[in-house]
Scaffold this motif. Structure first.
Motif, PDB file in Angstrom:
ATOM      1  N   LYS A 176      -1.243  47.644   1.106  1.00 25.23           N
ATOM      2  CA  LYS A 176      -1.489  46.667   0.040  1.00 25.23           C
ATOM      3  C   LYS A 176      -2.776  47.071  -0.654  1.00 25.23           C
ATOM      4  O   LYS A 176      -3.819  47.140  -0.047  1.00 25.23           O
ATOM      5  N   ARG A 177      -2.683  47.319  -1.936  1.00 18.46           N
ATOM      6  CA  ARG A 177      -3.870  47.711  -2.682  1.00 18.46           C
ATOM      7  C   ARG A 177      -4.711  46.510  -3.078  1.00 18.46           C
ATOM      8  O   ARG A 177      -5.852  46.633  -3.404  1.00 18.46           O
ATOM      9  N   ASP A 178      -4.126  45.326  -3.071  1.00 17.97           N
ATOM     10  CA  ASP A 178      -4.852  44.146  -3.523  1.00 17.97           C
ATOM     11  C   ASP A 178      -5.434  43.390  -2.324  1.00 17.97           C
ATOM     12  O   ASP A 178      -4.936  42.341  -1.934  1.00 17.97           O
ATOM     13  N   VAL A 179      -6.456  43.967  -1.730  1.00 15.59           N
ATOM     14  CA  VAL A 179      -7.180  43.339  -0.621  1.00 15.59           C
ATOM     15  C   VAL A 179      -8.637  43.248  -1.042  1.00 15.59           C
ATOM     16  O   VAL A 179      -9.204  44.218  -1.541  1.00 15.59           O
ATOM     17  N   ALA A 180      -9.220  42.084  -0.880  1.00 13.65           N
ATOM     18  CA  ALA A 180     -10.616  41.875  -1.270  1.00 13.65           C
ATOM     19  C   ALA A 180     -11.287  40.986  -0.229  1.00 13.65           C
ATOM     20  O   ALA A 180     -10.644  40.522   0.713  1.00 13.65           O
ATOM     21  N   ALA A 181     -12.574  40.758  -0.418  1.00 14.59           N
ATOM     22  CA  ALA A 181     -13.340  39.923   0.517  1.00 14.59           C
ATOM     23  C   ALA A 181     -14.233  38.964  -0.247  1.00 14.59           C
ATOM     24  O   ALA A 181     -14.696  39.271  -1.349  1.00 14.59           O
ATOM     25  N   VAL A 182     -14.466  37.815   0.368  1.00 18.26           N
ATOM     26  CA  VAL A 182     -15.352  36.793  -0.167  1.00 18.26           C
ATOM     27  C   VAL A 182     -16.299  36.370   0.943  1.00 18.26           C
ATOM     28  O   VAL A 182     -15.870  36.138   2.074  1.00 18.26           O
ATOM     29  N   ALA A 238     -13.472  35.519  10.031  1.00 17.72           N
ATOM     30  CA  ALA A 238     -13.256  34.075  10.078  1.00 17.72           C
ATOM     31  C   ALA A 238     -11.898  33.685   9.501  1.00 17.72           C
ATOM     32  O   ALA A 238     -11.135  32.968  10.149  1.00 17.72           O
ATOM     33  N   PHE A 239     -11.579  34.139   8.283  1.00 13.44           N
ATOM     34  CA  PHE A 239     -10.321  33.744   7.649  1.00 13.44           C
ATOM     35  C   PHE A 239      -9.749  34.890   6.845  1.00 13.44           C
ATOM     36  O   PHE A 239     -10.482  35.706   6.284  1.00 13.44           O
ATOM     37  N   ALA A 240      -8.431  34.905   6.759  1.00 10.68           N
ATOM     38  CA  ALA A 240      -7.711  35.780   5.837  1.00 10.68           C
ATOM     39  C   ALA A 240      -6.713  34.892   5.113  1.00 10.68           C
ATOM     40  O   ALA A 240      -6.053  34.062   5.735  1.00 10.68           O
ATOM     41  N   ILE A 241      -6.631  35.050   3.812  1.00 12.08           N
ATOM     42  CA  ILE A 241      -5.671  34.293   3.017  1.00 12.08           C
ATOM     43  C   ILE A 241      -4.675  35.293   2.477  1.00 12.08           C
ATOM     44  O   ILE A 241      -5.046  36.288   1.851  1.00 12.08           O
ATOM     45  N   SER A 242      -3.411  35.023   2.725  1.00 10.99           N
ATOM     46  CA  SER A 242      -2.348  35.922   2.322  1.00 10.99           C
ATOM     47  C   SER A 242      -1.413  35.197   1.363  1.00 10.99           C
ATOM     48  O   SER A 242      -0.995  34.067   1.634  1.00 10.99           O
ATOM     49  N   ALA A 243      -1.113  35.846   0.257  1.00 11.03           N
ATOM     50  CA  ALA A 243      -0.148  35.324  -0.715  1.00 11.03           C
ATOM     51  C   ALA A 243       0.567  36.511  -1.332  1.00 11.03           C
ATOM     52  O   ALA A 243      -0.020  37.262  -2.110  1.00 11.03           O
ATOM     53  N   GLY A 244       1.797  36.712  -0.947  1.00  9.67           N
ATOM     54  CA  GLY A 244       2.552  37.853  -1.462  1.00  9.67           C
ATOM     55  C   GLY A 244       1.886  39.160  -1.072  1.00  9.67           C
ATOM     56  O   GLY A 244       1.628  39.410   0.096  1.00  9.67           O
ATOM     57  N   HIS A 245       1.563  39.975  -2.065  1.00 13.74           N
ATOM     58  CA  HIS A 245       0.925  41.268  -1.814  1.00 13.74           C
ATOM     59  C   HIS A 245      -0.585  41.196  -1.893  1.00 13.74           C
ATOM     60  O   HIS A 245      -1.248  42.214  -2.023  1.00 13.74           O
ATOM     61  N   ARG A 246      -1.121  40.000  -1.834  1.00 14.58           N
ATOM     62  CA  ARG A 246      -2.563  39.817  -1.942  1.00 14.58           C
ATOM     63  C   ARG A 246      -3.128  39.274  -0.628  1.00 14.58           C
ATOM     64  O   ARG A 246      -2.564  38.386  -0.020  1.00 14.58           O
ATOM     65  N   VAL A 247      -4.265  39.824  -0.239  1.00 17.29           N
ATOM     66  CA  VAL A 247      -4.974  39.361   0.947  1.00 17.29           C
ATOM     67  C   VAL A 247      -6.454  39.259   0.587  1.00 17.29           C
ATOM     68  O   VAL A 247      -7.015  40.173  -0.011  1.00 17.29           O
ATOM     69  N   VAL A 248      -7.055  38.124   0.940  1.00 19.40           N
ATOM     70  CA  VAL A 248      -8.489  37.946   0.731  1.00 19.40           C
ATOM     71  C   VAL A 248      -9.100  37.581   2.077  1.00 19.40           C
ATOM     72  O   VAL A 248      -8.681  36.614   2.718  1.00 19.40           O
TER      73      VAL A 248
END
Length: 190
Positions: free
Chosen positions: A120-126, A63-73
């Protein structure tokens, strides 16, 4: 929503192939509610909100991905009726201890895929759990690593903290590094 929304929730469809599905409303309805929650995030500098992210031709879009710098949620919204929700070690979703035919395993697989692909090591999910019908779903605080279960009212606060926390940790490390280097210079000159 601002110009920082890329893609469209029109890519999201009700189908049995979706590993996480809303109950009591359509995928489009729950995605629109979540898009409205995420609207303010898209206004922040450096934050991009991507709707209908497709990671492969044979898998339903996220549905959505939020990207900010080296972070993706990755953000996957659902609507579920009241009950106590949890997951099995294999990722199966349980309501009051009964398997409901849904799984977080593909979402966690998408997290691993993006970590490898984007380096990118900082990838997570909500998973945003909207209430469906009367009552509020009870979400287990225990979730598989890399995944958070959140009610709608906590989503923005959680995402802002997650996106900011990494920056502040880096700034703190830089400050500590500068302080240590400054002390080393002081001891050399003394």
């Amino acid at each position: 929503m601002t110009h920082r929304l890329y893609g469209s929730i029109d890519r999201l469809t009700d189908c049995e192939q979706r590993p996480l599905r809303p109950i009591g409303m359509s995928v489009q309805e729950v995605a629109a509610r979540t898009r409205d929650l995420l609207a303010r995030l898209g206004e922040a500098p450096g934050v991009r909100v991507i709707a209908g992210l497709r990671l492969g031709p044979d898998v339903p879009p996220i549905a959505f991905a939020i990207s900010a710098g080296h972070r993706v949620v990755l953000v996957e919204p659902v609507a579920w009726p009241a009950g106590a929700y949890s997951t099995t070690p294999q990722g199966g979703v349980l309501c009051d201890g009964t398997y409901i035919g849904q799984s977080v395993h593909p979402l966690l697989g998408a997290v691993r895929h993006l970590r490898r692909r984007l380096h990118k090591r900082d990838v997570a999910a909500v998973v945003v759990v909207h209430p469906s019908g009367t009552g509020t779903p009870a979400l287990s605080p225990m979730a598989p690593p890399g995944l958070s279960w959140l009610p709608p009212e906590e989503v923005c606060r959680h995402l802002v903290a997650r996106l900011r926390s990494r920056v502040s940790v880096r700034r703190k490390l830089s400050i500590v590094r500068m302080a240590v280097e400054g002390k080393r210079k002081d001891t050399r000159t003394a």
